[in-house]
Design a protein around this motif. Structure first.
Motif, short mmCIF file in Angstrom:
data_model
loop_
_atom_site.label_atom_id
_atom_site.label_comp_id
_atom_site.label_asym_id
_atom_site.label_seq_id
_atom_site.Cartn_x
_atom_site.Cartn_y
_atom_site.Cartn_z
N ALA A 59 39.67 13.09 -7.97
CA ALA A 59 38.46 12.28 -7.92
C ALA A 59 38.82 10.80 -7.85
O ALA A 59 38.21 10.02 -7.11
CB ALA A 59 37.58 12.56 -9.14
N GLN A 60 39.83 10.40 -8.62
CA GLN A 60 40.25 8.99 -8.62
C GLN A 60 40.75 8.59 -7.23
O GLN A 60 40.43 7.51 -6.74
CB GLN A 60 41.34 8.78 -9.68
N TYR A 102 26.10 -9.78 -6.70
CA TYR A 102 24.93 -9.23 -7.41
C TYR A 102 25.39 -8.43 -8.63
O TYR A 102 26.34 -7.64 -8.54
CB TYR A 102 24.12 -8.33 -6.47
N PHE A 144 37.81 8.24 -4.88
CA PHE A 144 37.06 7.01 -5.20
C PHE A 144 37.78 5.78 -4.68
O PHE A 144 37.17 4.89 -4.08
CB PHE A 144 36.83 6.89 -6.71
N ARG A 167 32.13 3.97 -11.40
CA ARG A 167 32.57 3.91 -10.00
C ARG A 167 31.40 3.70 -9.06
O ARG A 167 31.48 2.92 -8.11
CB ARG A 167 33.32 5.21 -9.64
N ASP A 172 24.18 1.87 2.34
CA ASP A 172 25.58 1.70 2.67
C ASP A 172 26.07 2.98 3.34
O ASP A 172 25.62 4.07 2.99
CB ASP A 172 26.39 1.38 1.42
N SER A 179 19.92 2.00 -4.31
CA SER A 179 19.82 2.35 -2.90
C SER A 179 20.81 3.45 -2.58
O SER A 179 21.76 3.68 -3.34
CB SER A 179 20.14 1.11 -2.07
N ALA A 180 20.59 4.12 -1.48
CA ALA A 180 21.39 5.29 -1.14
C ALA A 180 22.69 4.91 -0.44
O ALA A 180 22.80 3.85 0.17
CB ALA A 180 20.58 6.21 -0.22
N THR A 181 23.66 5.80 -0.59
CA THR A 181 24.89 5.74 0.20
C THR A 181 24.88 6.94 1.12
O THR A 181 24.77 8.08 0.65
CB THR A 181 26.13 5.78 -0.71
N TYR A 235 16.41 -5.09 -7.79
CA TYR A 235 17.47 -4.09 -8.02
C TYR A 235 17.94 -3.49 -6.69
O TYR A 235 17.71 -2.31 -6.44
CB TYR A 235 16.98 -2.97 -8.95
N PRO A 236 18.62 -4.29 -5.87
CA PRO A 236 19.07 -3.75 -4.57
C PRO A 236 20.12 -2.65 -4.70
O PRO A 236 20.40 -1.94 -3.74
CB PRO A 236 19.65 -4.98 -3.87
N ASP A 237 20.70 -2.49 -5.92
CA ASP A 237 21.71 -1.44 -6.11
C ASP A 237 21.08 -0.05 -6.18
O ASP A 237 21.79 0.94 -6.07
CB ASP A 237 22.50 -1.70 -7.40
N ASP A 288 23.36 12.54 -12.71
CA ASP A 288 22.67 11.25 -12.62
C ASP A 288 22.58 10.72 -11.19
O ASP A 288 22.03 9.65 -10.96
CB ASP A 288 23.40 10.20 -13.47
N ALA A 289 23.19 11.41 -10.25
CA ALA A 289 23.22 10.91 -8.87
C ALA A 289 22.96 12.08 -7.93
O ALA A 289 23.86 12.86 -7.60
CB ALA A 289 24.58 10.27 -8.56
N ASP A 328 26.79 13.51 -9.60
CA ASP A 328 26.64 14.33 -10.81
C ASP A 328 25.16 14.36 -11.17
O ASP A 328 24.30 14.00 -10.36
CB ASP A 328 27.53 13.81 -11.95
N ARG A 351 32.61 8.18 -13.30
CA ARG A 351 31.79 8.30 -12.08
C ARG A 351 30.66 7.28 -12.09
O ARG A 351 30.36 6.65 -11.08
CB ARG A 351 31.19 9.72 -11.98
N ILE A 411 27.10 -5.41 -2.33
CA ILE A 411 26.18 -6.54 -2.52
C ILE A 411 26.94 -7.63 -3.27
O ILE A 411 26.78 -7.80 -4.48
CB ILE A 411 24.92 -6.11 -3.31
N ALA A 428 33.60 13.75 -6.02
CA ALA A 428 34.13 12.59 -6.74
C ALA A 428 33.02 11.73 -7.34
O ALA A 428 33.22 11.10 -8.37
CB ALA A 428 35.01 11.76 -5.81
N LEU A 429 31.86 11.67 -6.69
CA LEU A 429 30.89 10.64 -7.07
C LEU A 429 29.52 11.16 -7.52
O LEU A 429 28.78 10.43 -8.20
CB LEU A 429 30.69 9.67 -5.90
#
Lengths: 195, 291
Positions: A13-14, B33, A17, B21, A174, A120-122, A116-118, A58-59, A56, B18, B30, A53-54
């Motif tokens: 996973a590292q 930010y 990432f 990350r 992104d 957002s989806a990847t 909160y522009p973060d 929460d995502a 879970d 995670r 960004i 890797a990314l």
């Protein structure tokens, strides 16, 4: 039978990432990604590695139509990541797109908010070809003067989509482009022009 | 197996890594930010680099070589203990040499040796919000960033000029990143600000208590705020390093006795040691040899 996950979950996973981080930090560079997974088709080993890797609990993940076709794909991802498979693209932190040419419009995915522009989806797109010696001209943060990037297959109006996405900065999505054994990224901060 | 058993590689659990990350990836996309993240309790108090430690733990791999500096020095308590922490929990190679490191965690200095492509500089940040002392409400500062409304900061710098005749901010000097976000470069001396501009290394910032992560990608424009008639200027020193004779570097004042004796030496200990190993000697170099 369920396909296995990472053989070394911590270090695999590292590694994935760091490849994604380096790709986003240096748009237009190709980062090697040794994906040894054997996920159910049409999920590619690279898409699977990035998800494991990314993503879970929460995502959440969103799968394109081709990936939704065989329930084995969602079962594999749910088991190994614990992530929810979102029904609507706007609910996902990561969107896995195996049929890149048919990628839905970027506006369908979470763009973040002005404050909160973060949030957002990847988007992770599976492509066959990826090159940093020809194609579009890139400039922006992470790029020394300019870089080049070519990828295929992609939607016909990709350049216009990327231009709209960049114009909305700091909001936007992104993009990670994952080809067999390597990946590149186009964060919203990158300006992409015809080569 | 790790020297410290019972912990995951690099101390943090995989779920936390995670989460951090994902925050780092958005921070890179960004530039400047501040991305909120769920900062964890670390086995060290706030103010000792809990944000930087969490960022380092999230990016560190077995092949990395870690350097940790505290005000440019590899030998002070904070630097020594964080370096030992990762040597024990992640079993990674550690170094004091800037050129050999792949990850450098720093508390308020940027090394004098130019950084290179492929290196990551991780800053420990106490207060990530550059507007915080001007506007205490997070809801308001967030709105100001959303609107790119940075007039307050210019008023602050103007008031410096009105009161002191020049911009008196000497550390945590605000910068504008990639033409958009105004960012706190952490309390580095403004001497280091120009090194952030077009830096070949990736710069990541972690604020543990304030729960924010932000980033400056490599080769990104970082401009220190100023005025046309009061351009940004860095500190200059009227003498070279007493140990290695280096000029154009950031110096620390060291008291030698209780009779007013003092010397000015490189704040970056690795830079100073490297120069002395190459045979450079400053005016106080001989005295230092037998201290």
């Amino acid at each position: 039978m369920l396909a296995r996950g990472f053989s070394d979950p911590v270090h695999d996973a590292q590694g994935v990432f760091r490849a994604v981080m380096d790709a986003l930090a240096r748009p237009g560079t190709l980062q090697p990604l040794a994906a040894t997974l054997e996920p159910p088709a049409p999920l590619t080993p690279e898409l699977a590695a990035i998800a494991l890797a990314l993503a879970d609990a929460d995502a959440a993940l969103w799968l394109d139509e081709a990936l939704r076709h065989d329930p084995a794909v969602a079962d594999f991802l749910r088991f190994h990541t614990g992530a929810r498979i979102a029904d609507a693209p706007s609910e996902a932190a990561f969107a896995l797109v195996s049929d890149a040419a048919a990628c839905p419009d970027f506006a369908a995915f979470a763009q973040g908010t002005p404050a909160y522009p973060d949030r957002s989806a990847t988007l992770v797109l599976a492509v066959c070809d990826l090159s940093d010696v020809e194609g579009w001209r890139l400039d922006g943060p992470g790029i020394r003067e300019s870089a080049r990037l070519a990828a295929a297959p992609l939607p016909a109006d990709m350049l216009a989509r990327l231009a709209r996405n960049h114009a909305g900065f700091p909001q936007g999505i992104d993009l990670i482009l994952a080809a067999p054994g390597r990946l590149a990224a186009l964060p919203r901060s990158t300006r992409v022009q015809e080569g | 197996m790790n020297a410290a058993t019972g912990y995951n590689f690099a101390y943090l659990d995989e779920g936390t890594k995670r989460m951090i990350r994902r925050a780092i990836l958005k921070a890179i996309a960004i530039p400047g930010y501040q991305v909120p993240f769920a900062s964890r309790e670390m086995p060290m108090p706030y103010g000792w680099g809990t944000g930087g430690v969490q960022v380092t733990a999230a990016i560190l791999g077995r092949a990395d070589v870690l350097k940790v500096i505290d005000q440019g020095s590899d030998d002070t308590t904070n630097a020594v203990s964080i370096r030992a922490f990762f040597a024990r929990t992640a079993d990674v190679a550690v170094t004091t040499r800037t050129r050999e490191a792949t990850v450098i965690q720093t508390r308020h200095r940027i090394p004098e040796a130019p950084l290179s492509e492929g290196q990551v500089l991780v800053y420990q940040v106490p207060i990530p919000e550059p507007l915080r002392f001007l506007e205490p409400r997070e809801t308001e500062t967030r709105q100001l960033h959303a609107l790119a409304e940075y007039g307050l900061m210019h008023v602050k710098l103007y008031e410096d000029i009105a009161r002191h005749g020049h911009i008196a901010t000497t550390y945590a000097y605000p910068v504008e990143v990639a033409g958009r976000y105004v960012m706190d470069p952490s309390p580095t001396p403004k001497f280091d600000n120009p090194k952030m501009d077009d830096c070949p290394a990736l710069q990541l910032f972690g604020a543990g208590r304030e729960k924010r992560i932000y980033a400056v990608p490599p080769h990104t424009r970082v401009r220190s705020l100023d005025f046309e008639d009061h351009p940004f200027r860095v500190q200059s020193f009227d003498r070279p390093c007493a140990l290695c004779g280096a000029e154009g570097v950031y110096l620390d004042e060291v008291l030698l006795d209780d009779a007013g004796g003092r010397m000015f030496v490189c704040s970056d200990t690795d830079h100073c040691e490297e120069r002395r190993a190459d045979g450079h000697v400053g005016t106080g170099g001989m005295e230092a040899a037998h201290v």
